[in-house]
Scaffold this active site. Structure first.
Site, PDB file in Angstrom:
ATOM      1  N   GLU A  63       0.888  -1.166   0.000  1.00  0.00           N
ATOM      2  CA  GLU A  63       0.000   0.000   0.000  1.00  0.00           C
ATOM      3  C   GLU A  63       0.918   1.205   0.000  1.00  0.00           C
ATOM      4  O   GLU A  63       1.737   1.367   0.900  1.00  0.00           O
ATOM      5  CB  GLU A  63      -0.910  -0.013   1.231  1.00  0.00           C
ATOM      6  CG  GLU A  63      -1.941   1.096   1.255  1.00  0.00           C
ATOM      7  CD  GLU A  63      -1.478   2.321   2.024  1.00  0.00           C
ATOM      8  OE1 GLU A  63      -1.181   3.350   1.368  1.00  0.00           O
ATOM      9  OE2 GLU A  63      -1.392   2.251   3.254  1.00  0.00           O
ATOM     10  N   CYS A 108      -1.190   8.735   4.453  1.00  0.00           N
ATOM     11  CA  CYS A 108      -1.329   8.511   3.016  1.00  0.00           C
ATOM     12  C   CYS A 108      -2.736   8.801   2.546  1.00  0.00           C
ATOM     13  O   CYS A 108      -2.965   9.060   1.360  1.00  0.00           O
ATOM     14  CB  CYS A 108      -0.916   7.088   2.663  1.00  0.00           C
ATOM     15  SG  CYS A 108      -1.819   5.818   3.568  1.00  0.00           S
TER      16      CYS A 108
END
Length: 718
Positions: free
Chosen positions: A336, A370
């Site tokens: 990720e 993020c």
């Protein structure tokens, strides 16, 4: 009393008491919509059946309304001594007995409204840091010895049943629940994370343990394929979520039957070490879970590329993922990565709520997420609205910046000095940009900054395309929703995104076209919760198969599924039937397992745009037909290419390649070409199970949508 409501009644009260104080909202002409919304809420309240004013005009003795009000009044008088004077919430972190649970339910965060919990938090921030207890491994030989030990242990751990591993992970959840305070204290110390940001992270780690425990037991219940754990799993987590993310990787890998090596982020080793300690105390053997600190040089490179490490789970930047794959193109990497996340704000939005959610999403943990909102894309009149700009400016300038150990801090310092892309974003304006709120460096180290907002960010500009990972927000203008979606999708990343609007038609259009893994409607775009909003992105925000952390398919991807049945037309027919069942039950519809009445949280599956079936020389034609049929069943575009000795190792950038009959590791040149094109090579064996094979042609998307305003549930909730 409220001016304009029941004036006759106020006159009667005044005649009886001699004085009545009337109040009314006062706003400037430019903000008159605020007064309208306020008055509407009051009218709605007064018109509600439970409000006595609902019956005011026929409120005479003997009438139904009078009798109802009389009964309510008398009941209230009789119960006046039963009204509690203590909080309804009884959570007390100072004196808490942690429940032992054997099933999944989201863990409750700490409620700061309770005095005992605030006292508990004050103790945590004043506690001294304990420091990491594990010595550094500084040699390649040391790494080899650790990997060898993990390799020796994998047979015994994988041989344990899924039910056995489930029991161990439930014990891990209990241990972590008992250690909530220790986790938070270390996050405050190591990661400069405020208590308000750290506490939900512990809840997420506990959720991972319980949720993946259930997934462990399910691995043995898939028809048509047999699961084999990958082997040795290396977990490489980031510093910004130093507890939840390493816990998620470790616990998923353990649930799948893998042995695990946890390499912590250099900035936050003690936080990750606490995860390992909780696992060991709960019964995970030390040779099954290894905690390894090593420098990010050739020693770290050896760990990542070791031939006996079977899968690497990374959460970090796209640059780090590409670095790992440059060392070993055939690396089995699940990552990720980055995000450039935007929140679209429509003129139909509740601007008060939109600003609040935008600011929380942009500046929580100093924007070091993020998933953080880096862009606000404002449609037409919103961008030009003086009121919107005033509210945004006021909200941002009201953020209290300070040290993580100060419980009044709303935005904590950066984990390290601002540099590179972030420093440029905090200090530089590109052509057409201007500061709505100019960020300021508040200390000599360069770690503490006030938040910044820049207007005039244009399509294709540096800030539009670049992830900056810090407390700076860019505001863009779009003429309409079509342009806003185009701007939002223009990023090479596709992690999170949001839309604020009260128009259901705009919601439908946006949800049909937005290219993000986690989509949020009329709420913030950070803070994904296990099972409720499984987390993971599209496009360059994910490397590997794209299974979402905290979702039903993550553990499934941490091993190999083998279908040993003979490849015949009968096998193909059975596979087609399996596909139909799984499309009907799982992949062809949305799922909301949490079932909240005030919020929809749906997991849905979207077909890939294009899939290339690349057939190795001598490939099984029945398997090729199986892949093509599966791709077509979900609605993905599909084409077949066949390898020859002279096959060109190149791919179109929007392909996902499913190598029919190309089992095991693909050719190195193919892997390099796929990395360069941003293409995922799905090299796992072809299986007849629709539960497994269809995943290769689908993308998961989590959609979270607020279904209430001011406590009133919207019609869409039904």
């Amino acid at each position: 009393m409220l001016q304009g409501m029941a004036p006759a009644q106020s006159r009667v009260v005044k005649a009886d008491t001699g004085s009545v104080l009337l109040y009314t909202p006062a706003v400037a002409d430019t903000d008159f919509d605020v007064a309208i919304s306020y008055l509407f809420r009051r009218l709605e309240e007064n018109a509600a059946p439970e409000n006595f004013m609902h019956s005011l005009f026929d409120l005479g003795p003997g009438g139904a309304g009078f009798s109802r009000e009389e009964a309510g009044f008398r009941a209230a008088v009789m119960r006046r001594d039963l009204v509690p004077d203590s909080p309804f919430r009884t959570q007390n972190r100072l004196d808490e007995v942690v429940d032992i649970r054997d099933s999944f339910d989201n863990e409750a965060d700490t409620d700061p409204r309770l005095a005992a919990n605030r006292a508990w938090a004050a103790q945590l921030v004043s506690a001294p840091a304990s420091g990491c207890q594990t010595e550094m491994t500084t040699s390649v030989d040391g790494i080899d010895a650790i990997v060898e030990a993990a390799t020796r242990a994998k047979a015994a751990w994988s041989a344990r049943s899924g039910v056995d591993r489930q029991a161990v992970l439930l014990d891990v959840a209990h241990k972590m629940s008992q250690q909530r305070g220790a986790f938070i204290s270390e996050m405050v110390s190591e990661a400069s994370k405020s208590v308000a940001q750290a506490d939900p992270e512990v809840s997420e780690a506990i959720d991972f343990a319980r949720y993946y425990a259930e997934r462990a037991a399910e691995l043995e219940a898939v028809d048509g394929a047999e699961f084999t754990p990958a082997g040795v799993a290396l977990i490489v987590p980031p510093w910004n979520f130093p507890v939840a993310i390493p816990a998620g990787g470790v616990l998923a890998a353990l649930a799948a039957g893998n042995t695990v090596i946890l390499k912590p982020a250099p900035e936050t080793p003690r936080c990750a070490e606490l995860i390992a300690e909780a696992c060991w105390e709960a019964g995970v053997p030390r040779d099954v879970l290894h905690f390894v600190r090593c420098p990010d040089d050739e020693v770290g490179q050896r760990l990542v590329t070791h031939p006996d490490v079977d899968v690497v789970i990374l959460t970090g930047s796209l640059e780090t993922a590409n670095l790992f794959r440059s060392w070993e193109p055939r690396l089995n990497l699940l990552a990720e990565t980055s995000g450039k996340n935007a929140l679209v704000i429509s003129p139909s939005a509740d601007l008060d709520l939109a600003v609040a959610d935008l600011v929380a999403s942009a500046f929580g943990h100093s924007g070091q997420k993020c998933s953080a909102a880096s862009l606000a894309i404002c449609l037409g009149s919103v961008y030009d609205s003086d009121r919107f700009r005033r509210q945004l400016k006021d909200a941002v300038e009201s953020i209290r910046v300070g040290p993580a150990h100060d419980l009044q801090t709303l935005m904590n310092p950066l984990v390290g000095p601002a540099e590179g892309k972030l420093l440029r974003a905090l200090t530089t304006l590109d052509p057409g940009e201007e500061w709505l709120v100019e960020p300021k460096k508040l200390d000599d180290t360069g770690q503490t900054w006030s938040p910044g907002v820049k207007l005039g960010v244009v399509a294709g500009s540096w800030f539009h395309q670049t992830e900056c990972f810090g407390p700076v927000l860019g505001v863009m203008r779009a003429e309409d929703l079509d342009e806003a979606i185009a701007l939002q999708n223009a990023s090479s990343f596709g992690l999170t995104g949001g839309l604020h609007t009260l128009d259901p038609d705009e919601v439908d259009v946006w949800l049909d076209r937005v290219e993000v893994g986690n989509a949020y409607v009329s709420r913030g775009i950070t803070g994904a919760i296990v099972r409720r909003q499984p987390f993971g992105g599209w496009k360059q925000s994910a490397v590997g198969p794209g299974a979402k952390a905290g979702g039903p398919n993550y553990v499934v991807r941490l091993g190999t599924w083998i279908d040993s049945a003979e490849r015949t037309d009968a096998w193909l027919a059975a596979a087609t039937e399996s596909d139909e069942r799984w499309m009907a039950d799982e992949f062809g519809r949305s799922h909301d397992p949490t079932g909240l009445w005030c919020e929809a949280n749906e997991l849905r599956y979207r077909p890939l745009a294009r899939v290339a079936i690349r057939v190795a020389a001598g490939g099984d034609e029945v398997e090729v037909r199986r892949c093509v049929a599966a791709a077509e069943r979900v609605g993905a575009g599909v084409e077949v290419s066949r390898e020859t000795a002279e096959s060109d190792a190149s791919f179109a950038a929007d392909w996902v390649v499913r190598p029919g009959a190309l089992c095991g590791r693909a050719r190195v040149d193919l892997c390099r070409a796929a990395i360069d094109a941003g293409v995922y090579l799905a090299t796992m064996p072809v299986v007849g199970s629709g539960r497994l094979e269809l995943l290769n042609y689908l993308r998961e998307q989590a959609v979270s949508r607020t279904l209430h305003r001011f406590g009133n549930v919207a019609d869409t909730a039904s």
